[in-house]
Design a protein around this motif. Structure first.
Motif, short mmCIF file in Angstrom:
data_model
loop_
_atom_site.label_atom_id
_atom_site.label_comp_id
_atom_site.label_asym_id
_atom_site.label_seq_id
_atom_site.Cartn_x
_atom_site.Cartn_y
_atom_site.Cartn_z
N GLY A 16 20.20 10.74 -3.08
CA GLY A 16 21.03 11.48 -4.27
C GLY A 16 22.20 10.48 -5.72
O GLY A 16 23.37 10.70 -6.10
N LYS A 17 21.58 8.83 -5.25
CA LYS A 17 21.88 7.94 -6.26
C LYS A 17 22.28 8.43 -7.87
O LYS A 17 23.84 8.32 -8.24
CB LYS A 17 21.05 7.20 -6.88
CG LYS A 17 21.03 5.90 -4.93
CD LYS A 17 19.58 5.37 -5.02
CE LYS A 17 18.41 5.49 -6.12
NZ LYS A 17 17.79 6.30 -5.47
N THR A 18 21.46 9.24 -8.48
CA THR A 18 22.26 9.88 -9.85
C THR A 18 23.55 10.74 -9.81
O THR A 18 24.64 10.44 -11.12
CB THR A 18 20.61 10.42 -10.72
OG1 THR A 18 20.69 9.09 -10.99
CG2 THR A 18 21.84 10.48 -12.43
N THR A 19 23.70 11.63 -9.46
CA THR A 19 24.88 12.91 -8.99
C THR A 19 25.57 11.65 -8.32
O THR A 19 26.85 11.96 -9.29
CB THR A 19 24.25 13.81 -7.93
OG1 THR A 19 23.04 14.07 -8.83
CG2 THR A 19 25.17 14.83 -7.93
N ILE A 20 26.04 10.92 -7.46
CA ILE A 20 26.54 10.36 -7.13
C ILE A 20 27.59 9.55 -8.62
O ILE A 20 28.52 9.34 -8.11
CB ILE A 20 26.59 9.77 -5.83
CG1 ILE A 20 26.02 10.92 -4.39
CG2 ILE A 20 27.81 9.35 -5.03
CD1 ILE A 20 27.19 11.60 -4.73
N ALA A 21 26.85 9.01 -8.98
CA ALA A 21 26.93 7.70 -9.44
C ALA A 21 28.20 8.67 -10.29
O ALA A 21 28.73 8.22 -11.25
CB ALA A 21 25.71 7.02 -10.07
N GLN A 22 27.68 9.86 -11.22
CA GLN A 22 28.24 10.54 -12.24
C GLN A 22 29.34 11.16 -12.00
O GLN A 22 30.58 11.23 -12.57
CB GLN A 22 27.27 11.80 -12.95
CG GLN A 22 26.39 11.84 -13.47
CD GLN A 22 25.05 12.70 -13.73
OE1 GLN A 22 24.92 13.40 -12.35
NE2 GLN A 22 24.39 12.42 -14.26
N ASP A 155 26.03 8.71 4.57
CA ASP A 155 25.11 9.03 4.78
C ASP A 155 25.41 9.82 4.24
O ASP A 155 26.69 10.75 3.83
CB ASP A 155 25.24 10.06 6.38
CG ASP A 155 24.82 10.88 7.10
OD1 ASP A 155 23.51 11.14 6.08
OD2 ASP A 155 24.12 10.68 8.19
N THR A 156 24.05 11.07 3.12
CA THR A 156 24.49 12.41 2.40
C THR A 156 24.10 13.44 2.84
O THR A 156 23.73 14.35 2.30
CB THR A 156 23.37 12.11 1.32
OG1 THR A 156 22.03 11.92 1.64
CG2 THR A 156 23.63 10.55 0.69
N GLU A 157 23.91 13.29 4.58
CA GLU A 157 22.62 14.31 4.65
C GLU A 157 24.12 15.66 5.20
O GLU A 157 25.12 15.25 5.30
CB GLU A 157 22.15 14.47 5.75
CG GLU A 157 21.25 13.69 5.46
CD GLU A 157 19.97 13.62 6.96
OE1 GLU A 157 19.57 14.69 7.35
OE2 GLU A 157 18.96 12.21 7.59
N GLY A 158 23.99 16.66 4.06
CA GLY A 158 24.58 17.94 4.89
C GLY A 158 25.94 17.82 4.18
O GLY A 158 26.85 18.44 4.59
N ARG A 159 26.17 17.42 3.01
CA ARG A 159 27.15 16.95 2.54
C ARG A 159 27.22 16.66 0.89
O ARG A 159 26.39 16.71 -0.17
CB ARG A 159 28.54 15.30 2.22
CG ARG A 159 27.93 15.26 4.23
CD ARG A 159 28.94 13.51 4.63
NE ARG A 159 29.35 13.00 4.03
CZ ARG A 159 30.18 12.03 3.27
NH1 ARG A 159 29.55 11.24 4.02
NH2 ARG A 159 31.70 11.25 3.22
N THR A 160 28.63 17.26 0.09
CA THR A 160 28.03 17.39 -1.05
C THR A 160 27.93 16.14 -1.72
O THR A 160 28.65 15.41 -1.58
CB THR A 160 29.51 18.78 -1.31
OG1 THR A 160 30.56 17.76 -1.49
CG2 THR A 160 29.58 20.12 -0.97
N PRO A 161 28.07 16.82 -2.99
CA PRO A 161 27.94 14.94 -3.72
C PRO A 161 29.61 14.54 -3.86
O PRO A 161 30.16 13.35 -3.61
CB PRO A 161 27.68 15.70 -5.40
CG PRO A 161 26.69 16.39 -4.87
CD PRO A 161 27.37 17.36 -3.90
N GLN A 162 30.97 15.66 -4.07
CA GLN A 162 31.98 15.69 -4.35
C GLN A 162 32.50 14.51 -2.38
O GLN A 162 33.64 14.09 -3.02
CB GLN A 162 32.94 16.84 -4.82
CG GLN A 162 32.41 17.42 -5.69
CD GLN A 162 31.03 18.51 -5.80
OE1 GLN A 162 30.60 19.12 -4.69
NE2 GLN A 162 30.64 17.89 -6.85
#
Length: 175
Positions: A16-22, A155-162
């Motif tokens: 999720g690096k690109t999505t989280i960066a945005q 940890d990015t599992e099961g979580r929204t980008p927000q």
């Protein structure tokens, strides 16, 4: 308010690096960049084609130059390619920055990559193994490097980008 220094997101592809960066850039009101996008633009072709045509060393040389430029540039949020921190020069370039390691299990990463039709055509196989096996092999190699570079692990599992961005924002502003 922009962060006090640039934030570099590291981790395996599909975390999720690109999505989280945005998302972080929007929350901080600053710019964001994706190192793979810059490398592809400069080379005029996707990462998989760079690997096929010029080889991994050429790609890593170009990537290293991009990481150094991004680290020396204005404060922003940067999504780094999964292997961008493999070279010591790139590790030194981001030393002193906020470096956030986005994590997920190999199974979750494989699910995400399988669901992304563009991923297979844009990214090269790094081992020639099946997807989950390759992820496990590469993570075994890279995990100590990610740990060494990271100032924060999320940890990015099961979580929204927000939710992920909110956690990062909260932890960075608490320090």
């Amino acid at each position: 308010m922009p962060p006090d220094r640039s934030i570099f997101l590291i981790g395996y592809r599909g975390t999720g690096k690109t999505t989280i960066a945005q998302e972080l850039a929007e929350r901080f009101g600053c710019a964001w960049a994706d190192s793979d996008d810059i490398v592809q633009t400069r080379a005029g072709k996707p990462v998989a084609d760079i690997f096929a045509d010029e080889g991994e060393r050429f790609f890593r040389d170009l990537e290293q130059a991009v990481v150094a430029e991004l680290a020396a540039g204005p404060t922003q949020v940067v999504a780094l390619g999964g292997g961008a921190v493999l070279r010591e020069a790139s590790q030194r370039a981001i030393d002193g920055m906020h470096v956030v390691w986005l994590k997920a299990t190999p199974e979750v990463i494989a699910e995400r990559l399988s669901a992304d039709a563009a991923s297979a055509s844009l990214r090269p196989s790094l081992t020639g193994a099946g997807l989950t096996e390759e992820i496990e092999q590469v993570l075994t190699q890279r995990t100590p490097i990610y740990q060494q570079c990271a100032t924060l692990e999320v940890d990015t599992e099961g979580r929204t980008p927000q939710a992920i961005a909110a956690e990062i924002l909260q932890q960075l502003t608490a320090n």
